[in-house]
Design an enzyme around this catalytic site. Structure first.
Site, PDB file in Angstrom:
ATOM      1  CG  ASP A  60      -1.860   1.083   1.343  1.00 41.39           C
ATOM      2  OD1 ASP A  60      -1.552   2.179   0.840  1.00 41.39           O
ATOM      3  OD2 ASP A  60      -2.940   0.875   1.925  1.00 41.39           O
ATOM      4  CB  VAL A  61       1.576   3.896  -2.562  1.00 40.38           C
ATOM      5  CG1 VAL A  61       1.978   2.959  -3.687  1.00 40.38           C
ATOM      6  CG2 VAL A  61       0.181   4.462  -2.770  1.00 40.38           C
ATOM      7  CB  VAL A  82      -8.833   7.163 -19.133  1.00 39.14           C
ATOM      8  CG1 VAL A  82      -8.213   6.022 -19.929  1.00 39.14           C
ATOM      9  CG2 VAL A  82      -8.069   8.457 -19.386  1.00 39.14           C
ATOM     10  CG  ASN A 104      -1.224   4.417 -12.315  1.00 32.92           C
ATOM     11  OD1 ASN A 104      -1.908   5.095 -13.066  1.00 32.92           O
ATOM     12  ND2 ASN A 104      -1.621   3.218 -11.893  1.00 32.92           N
ATOM     13  CB  THR A 112      -9.748   2.607 -15.835  1.00 30.94           C
ATOM     14  OG1 THR A 112     -10.256   3.597 -14.919  1.00 30.94           O
ATOM     15  CG2 THR A 112      -8.714   3.225 -16.744  1.00 30.94           C
ATOM     16  CE1 TYR A 148      -8.713  10.920  -8.524  1.00 35.06           C
ATOM     17  CE2 TYR A 148      -9.542  12.702  -9.903  1.00 35.06           C
ATOM     18  CZ  TYR A 148      -8.826  11.524  -9.770  1.00 35.06           C
ATOM     19  OH  TYR A 148      -8.228  10.961 -10.865  1.00 35.06           O
ATOM     20  CE  LYS A 160      -5.268  11.728  -8.989  1.00 32.04           C
ATOM     21  NZ  LYS A 160      -4.216  10.716  -9.154  1.00 32.04           N
TER      22      LYS A 160
HETATM   23  N1  LIG Z   1      -9.652   6.599 -15.387  1.00 26.21           N
HETATM   24  C1  LIG Z   1      -9.765   7.908 -15.400  1.00 26.21           C
HETATM   25  O1  LIG Z   1     -10.727   8.471 -15.969  1.00 26.21           O
HETATM   26  C2  LIG Z   1      -8.699   8.760 -14.781  1.00 26.21           C
HETATM   27  C3  LIG Z   1      -8.673  10.125 -15.095  1.00 26.21           C
HETATM   28  C4  LIG Z   1      -7.711  10.944 -14.520  1.00 26.21           C
HETATM   29  C5  LIG Z   1      -6.770  10.404 -13.677  1.00 26.21           C
HETATM   30  N2  LIG Z   1      -6.798   9.078 -13.379  1.00 26.21           N
HETATM   31  C6  LIG Z   1      -5.768   8.565 -12.452  1.00 26.21           C
HETATM   32  O2  LIG Z   1      -5.139   7.445 -13.015  1.00 26.21           O
HETATM   33  C7  LIG Z   1      -4.610   6.626 -11.978  1.00 26.21           C
HETATM   34  C8  LIG Z   1      -4.980   5.188 -12.256  1.00 26.21           C
HETATM   35  O3  LIG Z   1      -6.386   5.055 -12.192  1.00 26.21           O
HETATM   36  P1  LIG Z   1      -7.219   4.065 -13.122  1.00 26.21           P
HETATM   37  O4  LIG Z   1      -8.229   4.861 -13.805  1.00 26.21           O
HETATM   38  O5  LIG Z   1      -6.304   3.215 -13.903  1.00 26.21           O
HETATM   39  O6  LIG Z   1      -8.015   3.238 -12.027  1.00 26.21           O
HETATM   40  P2  LIG Z   1      -7.862   1.768 -11.442  1.00 26.21           P
HETATM   41  O7  LIG Z   1      -7.946   0.772 -12.511  1.00 26.21           O
HETATM   42  O8  LIG Z   1      -8.820   1.709 -10.315  1.00 26.21           O
HETATM   43  O9  LIG Z   1      -6.379   1.766 -10.889  1.00 26.21           O
HETATM   44  C9  LIG Z   1      -6.031   2.327  -9.680  1.00 26.21           C
HETATM   45  C10 LIG Z   1      -4.852   1.550  -9.172  1.00 26.21           C
HETATM   46  O10 LIG Z   1      -4.430   2.141  -7.940  1.00 26.21           O
HETATM   47  C11 LIG Z   1      -4.087   1.094  -7.075  1.00 26.21           C
HETATM   48  N3  LIG Z   1      -4.223   1.560  -5.689  1.00 26.21           N
HETATM   49  C12 LIG Z   1      -5.266   2.208  -5.131  1.00 26.21           C
HETATM   50  N4  LIG Z   1      -4.997   2.501  -3.854  1.00 26.21           N
HETATM   51  C13 LIG Z   1      -3.754   2.037  -3.609  1.00 26.21           C
HETATM   52  C14 LIG Z   1      -2.904   2.051  -2.488  1.00 26.21           C
HETATM   53  N5  LIG Z   1      -3.262   2.604  -1.316  1.00 26.21           N
HETATM   54  N6  LIG Z   1      -1.685   1.484  -2.597  1.00 26.21           N
HETATM   55  C15 LIG Z   1      -1.309   0.915  -3.738  1.00 26.21           C
HETATM   56  N7  LIG Z   1      -2.054   0.867  -4.848  1.00 26.21           N
HETATM   57  C16 LIG Z   1      -3.261   1.424  -4.772  1.00 26.21           C
HETATM   58  C17 LIG Z   1      -5.027  -0.041  -7.401  1.00 26.21           C
HETATM   59  O11 LIG Z   1      -4.358  -1.245  -7.106  1.00 26.21           O
HETATM   60  P3  LIG Z   1      -4.950  -2.408  -6.178  1.00 26.21           P
HETATM   61  O12 LIG Z   1      -6.429  -2.194  -6.048  1.00 26.21           O
HETATM   62  O13 LIG Z   1      -4.577  -3.621  -6.932  1.00 26.21           O
HETATM   63  O14 LIG Z   1      -4.208  -2.252  -4.910  1.00 26.21           O
HETATM   64  C18 LIG Z   1      -5.175   0.109  -8.905  1.00 26.21           C
HETATM   65  O15 LIG Z   1      -4.227  -0.665  -9.595  1.00 26.21           O
HETATM   66  C19 LIG Z   1      -5.179   7.162 -10.669  1.00 26.21           C
HETATM   67  O16 LIG Z   1      -4.205   7.936 -10.011  1.00 26.21           O
HETATM   68  C20 LIG Z   1      -6.326   8.063 -11.135  1.00 26.21           C
HETATM   69  O17 LIG Z   1      -6.583   9.102 -10.238  1.00 26.21           O
HETATM   70  C21 LIG Z   1      -7.736   8.247 -13.912  1.00 26.21           C
END
Ligand SMILES: NC(=O)c1ccc[n+]([C@@H]2O[C@H](COP(=O)([O-])OP(=O)(O)OC[C@H]3O[C@@H](n4cnc5c(N)ncnc54)[C@H](OP(=O)(O)O)[C@@H]3O)[C@@H](O)[C@H]2O)c1
Length: 260
Positions: free
Chosen positions: A61-62, A185, A88, A187, A152, A156
């Site tokens: 956990d980061v 995006v 990330n 996800t 959030y 950020k």
């Molecule tokens: N998708 C979008 O629309 C979007 C837009 C702007 C920014 N972002 C940013 O992109 C990044 C990735 O998000 P995503 O969209 O790819 O969502 P995601 O699929 O939910 O990925 C988030 C990742 O963060 C990990 N995580 C969460 N809390 C954690 C913790 N305490 N320690 C370690 N790992 C942790 C999760 O890993 P585990 O659950 O396996 O631990 C998961 O792999 C995030 O920072 C998000 O804010 C996403």
């Protein structure tokens, strides 16, 4: 070619997984990723069999100092240094001040802001040893204009300032630091964090958002991976302290000039 070592936090799904997947295509890269859950690591390996044997997945956990230390020790004993770090991992709690509890506020800041600070600080000795390293912070366009979550957006926005500060702070060690700020995006983040209740509601969210994207489509994880891998590479050697929007143009819209 010389081996380069990369760590991507939260590479078990979404953007992190796409970055991992792109990095392993270059055989000289050693790619490490983290997840809090062995179950999610297993799922990622099932979804992308090409990752097997090519990615070292560590659990952690980061936002926990002891986990970050363990991650550092494992990278140090295997590789001794680190050329690229992608902060990330992220979480998202929907709502303004009347909806978001103080605990939820703290949780968003813990993972999205304290996590990158802690992981970067812990790994700094290994980044310095690379004699030319790159840190990419995955932020959001919600940092530059209020989104749908106070916690959030603020986390950020803090991350963007951390990027700018560290670019100056770590530049003398030839460590570059940049932010990637995606728009929407595709996800699992919205479903996994209960922003929408089911797949149908998620499809509606995408449909309703689309008119705000001048380029005419919602982002794919690969769009973000392309930019992240470029920023990690030597081709980006003179880019540091940059906050880079990657959003199909969404942030150019404002309420005074509504989308058609
Ligand atoms: N998708 C979008 O629309 C979007 C837009 C702007 C920014 N972002 C940013 O992109 C990044 C990735 O998000 P995503 O969209 O790819 O969502 P995601 O699929 O939910 O990925 C988030 C990742 O963060 C990990 N995580 C969460 N809390 C954690 C913790 N305490 N320690 C370690 N790992 C942790 C999760 O890993 P585990 O659950 O396996 O631990 C998961 O792999 C995030 O920072 C998000 O804010 C996403």
């Amino acid at each position: 070619m010389d081996q380069k070592v990369f760590l991507i936090s939260g590479g078990s799904s979404g953007l992190g997984l796409a970055i991992v997947e792109k990095l392993i295509r270059q055989p000289e890269n050693a790619v490490i990723s983290t997840s809090r859950s062995n179950e999610k690591i297993k799922r990622a390996l099932e979804q992308y069999p090409s990752l097997k044997g090519k990615v070292l997945f560590l659990t952690g956990d980061v936002s926990k100092p002891e986990d970050c230390t363990k991650i550092k020790e494992q990278i140090e004993s295997r590789y001794g240094k680190l050329h690229g770090l992608v902060n990330n991992a992220g979480v998202l709690t929907k709502g303004g001040m009347e909806m978001v509890s103080y605990d939820q506020w703290k949780f968003n800041l813990e993972v999205n802001l304290n996590g990158p600070y802690l992981l970067t600080q812990t790994l700094l000795p290994l980044l310095k040893k690379a004699k030319g390293a790159s840190i990419v912070n995955v932020s959001s366009i919600a940092s530059v204009r209020p989104g749908s979550s106070v916690a959030y957006s603020v986390s950020k926005a803090g991350l963007d300032m951390l990027t700018e500060f560290l670019a100056g702070d770590l530049g003398p060690y030839k460590i570059r630091v940049n932010s990637i700020n995606p728009g929407l995006v595709k996800t699992n983040i919205h479903l996994d964090n209960q922003i929408v209740k089911d797949r149908e509601a998620y499809e509606n969210l995408l449909k309703n958002a689309l008119p705000r994207y001048p380029i005419g489509r919602i982002g794919e994880p690969e769009d973000i991976a392309n930019l992240a891998v470029f920023l990690l590479s030597d081709q980006a050697d003179w880019i540091t302290g940059s906050i880079i929007k990657i959003d199909g143009g969404a942030a150019v819209f404002n309420d005074l000039i509504p989308p058609k």
